[in-house]
Write an enzyme that holds these catalytic residues in place. Structure first.
Site, PDB file in Angstrom:
ATOM      1  N   PRO A  17       0.821  -1.211   0.000  1.00 32.93           N
ATOM      2  CA  PRO A  17       0.000   0.000   0.000  1.00 32.93           C
ATOM      3  C   PRO A  17       0.852   1.257   0.000  1.00 32.93           C
ATOM      4  O   PRO A  17       1.892   1.308   0.658  1.00 32.93           O
ATOM      5  CB  PRO A  17      -0.790  -0.121   1.317  1.00 32.93           C
ATOM      6  CG  PRO A  17       0.092  -0.941   2.202  1.00 32.93           C
ATOM      7  CD  PRO A  17       0.772  -1.929   1.289  1.00 32.93           C
ATOM      8  N   MET A  18       0.414   2.260  -0.747  1.00 35.48           N
ATOM      9  CA  MET A  18       1.082   3.563  -0.747  1.00 35.48           C
ATOM     10  C   MET A  18       0.023   4.657  -0.767  1.00 35.48           C
ATOM     11  O   MET A  18      -0.816   4.702  -1.684  1.00 35.48           O
ATOM     12  CB  MET A  18       2.001   3.710  -1.966  1.00 35.48           C
ATOM     13  CG  MET A  18       3.233   2.849  -1.933  1.00 35.48           C
ATOM     14  SD  MET A  18       4.269   3.069  -3.412  1.00 35.48           S
ATOM     15  CE  MET A  18       3.349   2.060  -4.603  1.00 35.48           C
ATOM     16  N   GLN A  70      -6.338  -1.813   3.408  1.00 38.63           N
ATOM     17  CA  GLN A  70      -5.521  -1.493   4.581  1.00 38.63           C
ATOM     18  C   GLN A  70      -6.162  -0.392   5.412  1.00 38.63           C
ATOM     19  O   GLN A  70      -6.587   0.630   4.877  1.00 38.63           O
ATOM     20  CB  GLN A  70      -4.106  -1.047   4.191  1.00 38.63           C
ATOM     21  CG  GLN A  70      -3.205  -0.944   5.426  1.00 38.63           C
ATOM     22  CD  GLN A  70      -1.860  -0.323   5.162  1.00 38.63           C
ATOM     23  OE1 GLN A  70      -1.768   0.870   4.872  1.00 38.63           O
ATOM     24  NE2 GLN A  70      -0.798  -1.113   5.269  1.00 38.63           N
ATOM     25  N   CYS A  99       3.497   3.018   8.844  1.00 39.90           N
ATOM     26  CA  CYS A  99       3.613   4.346   8.233  1.00 39.90           C
ATOM     27  C   CYS A  99       4.450   5.257   9.135  1.00 39.90           C
ATOM     28  O   CYS A  99       4.149   5.423  10.326  1.00 39.90           O
ATOM     29  CB  CYS A  99       2.239   4.963   8.002  1.00 39.90           C
ATOM     30  SG  CYS A  99       2.325   6.615   7.245  1.00 39.90           S
ATOM     31  N   ASN A 199       9.673  -6.106   2.499  1.00 45.74           N
ATOM     32  CA  ASN A 199       9.319  -4.872   1.799  1.00 45.74           C
ATOM     33  C   ASN A 199      10.455  -3.860   1.945  1.00 45.74           C
ATOM     34  O   ASN A 199      11.137  -3.820   2.956  1.00 45.74           O
ATOM     35  CB  ASN A 199       8.019  -4.323   2.404  1.00 45.74           C
ATOM     36  CG  ASN A 199       7.630  -2.962   1.866  1.00 45.74           C
ATOM     37  OD1 ASN A 199       7.420  -2.029   2.630  1.00 45.74           O
ATOM     38  ND2 ASN A 199       7.515  -2.824   0.565  1.00 45.74           N
ATOM     39  N   ARG A 224       7.361   1.388  -4.273  1.00 44.03           N
ATOM     40  CA  ARG A 224       7.707   2.473  -5.203  1.00 44.03           C
ATOM     41  C   ARG A 224       8.259   1.989  -6.538  1.00 44.03           C
ATOM     42  O   ARG A 224       8.266   2.743  -7.513  1.00 44.03           O
ATOM     43  CB  ARG A 224       8.704   3.419  -4.530  1.00 44.03           C
ATOM     44  CG  ARG A 224       8.069   4.270  -3.436  1.00 44.03           C
ATOM     45  CD  ARG A 224       9.088   5.130  -2.698  1.00 44.03           C
ATOM     46  NE  ARG A 224       9.932   4.336  -1.822  1.00 44.03           N
ATOM     47  CZ  ARG A 224      10.946   4.833  -1.120  1.00 44.03           C
ATOM     48  NH1 ARG A 224      11.252   6.109  -1.231  1.00 44.03           N
ATOM     49  NH2 ARG A 224      11.670   4.065  -0.330  1.00 44.03           N
TER      50      ARG A 224
END
Length: 320
Positions: A17-18, A70, A99, A199, A224
């Site tokens: 997730p971003m 998420q 995060c 990750n 990314r």
């Protein structure tokens, strides 16, 4: 190839997730190439969800499955309610405990939870009790280099009921600087029975291969690296399965994907907002292009759709 609770994944590669990135438009683009990877939404605030503030983040369609939603927050009862609200549309509920952004951490969410493992455990238990689908957790090596606690934390998350976990191989204090240390995870499977995804800094086939070798993880969570390259997850999957490297993607193909991505954002968000939202993606798609800086400036400052298309067509013509 990886079993997460009741969900059987046919790929060991997943989209991490971003925030502000992995919306429905990019996920659909990735799904065009990779049919089996697990996709993950942007982080969704449980408190915002309770206030019915979701907007485009909640958009999805069935072509995306398997799909994880998420959620973030630090209140177990609220996280449980948010998970229940999303259960019907999700294959998996993922809990954000990684995060590093200041505004998230200051509220006690994200990687701040690595300082309060008991609370984090209560959150996992509450969410697990609320839904009938798998629950996973994403976190980091620790809050600081001096307080790395990912092994104990992982064990606690498993004991609380987490069906899998993704570990970003940096501490919170590192944010996204320096290099992800994949080797930190090499012994994690000695104590953790559920699947572990590594990750951080997985940007191509070579880094994917190296990450698997050093981390000994069950799978890879790519973030990314997909920017400007939505084919990456498929390329990694294909290499790991068949030892086949893809041909170099032509600039013309990249520009075509960029245009498709842009059109999707405009369709989702409206003309003005879509154009503004997409500006962050231009540098990734045109990286390596002759005259990239000139085109990048023109694209990120232009507000009119017709002029943007003219610039893109000029780029395409230069690729012939």
């Amino acid at each position: 190839m990886i079993q997460i609770g009741s969900v059987n994944l046919k790929s060991i590669v997943m989209l991490a997730p971003m925030a502000g990135i992995t919306d429905i438009v990019l996920r659909r683009l990735i799904r065009k190439f990779s049919k089996n990877c697990l996709l993950t939404t942007e982080m969704i605030s449980s408190e915002a969800l309770m206030q019915k503030k979701g907007g485009e983040i909640l958009e999805f369609d069935e072509t995306e499955y398997p799909l994880a939603f998420q959620i973030s927050g630090h209140k177990p009862f609220m996280m449980a309610k948010a998970a229940k609200m999303l259960e019907d549309r999700a294959s998996i509920i993922d809990i954000n405990m990684g995060c590093p952004v200041n505004k998230v951490v200051k509220g006690g969410d994200g990687s701040a939870l690595m300082k309060t493992p008991e609370l984090a455990s209560d959150i996992v238990k509450a969410v697990k009790d609320a839904v009938n689908i798998p629950v996973t957790v994403k976190f980091r090596l620790g809050y600081t280099a001096e307080t790395k606690n990912f092994k104990e934390y992982a064990l606690k998350m498993q004991e609380a009921g987490a069906d899998a976990m993704t570990i970003h191989c940096r501490t919170r204090s590192q944010m996204y600087s320096g290099n992800a240390d994949w080797s930190e995870l090499r012994d994690i499977k000695d104590i953790i029975d559920v699947p572990v995804f590594a990750n951080g800094d997985i940007v191509d086939i070579d880094t994917a291969k190296q990450c698997l070798e050093l981390s000994k993880a069950d799978g890879l969570a790519v973030a990314r690296g997909v920017l400007g390259n939505p084919e990456l997850l498929f390329d990694i999957e294909n290499y790991l399965l068949n030892n086949v490297r893809p041909p170099v993607v032509s600039m013309k193909t990249k520009i075509s994907l960029m245009r498709e991505h842009l059109e999707g954002e405009i369709s989702l968000r409206g003309m003005k907002n879509g154009i503004q939202f997409f500006r962050k993606f231009y540098p990734y798609y045109i990286k390596g292009l002759t005259g990239a800086s000139k085109y990048r400036f023109a694209l990120v400052t232009e507000e009119k759709y017709e002029n943007i298309i003219s610039i893109i067509e000029e780029i395409e013509a230069s690729c012939d």
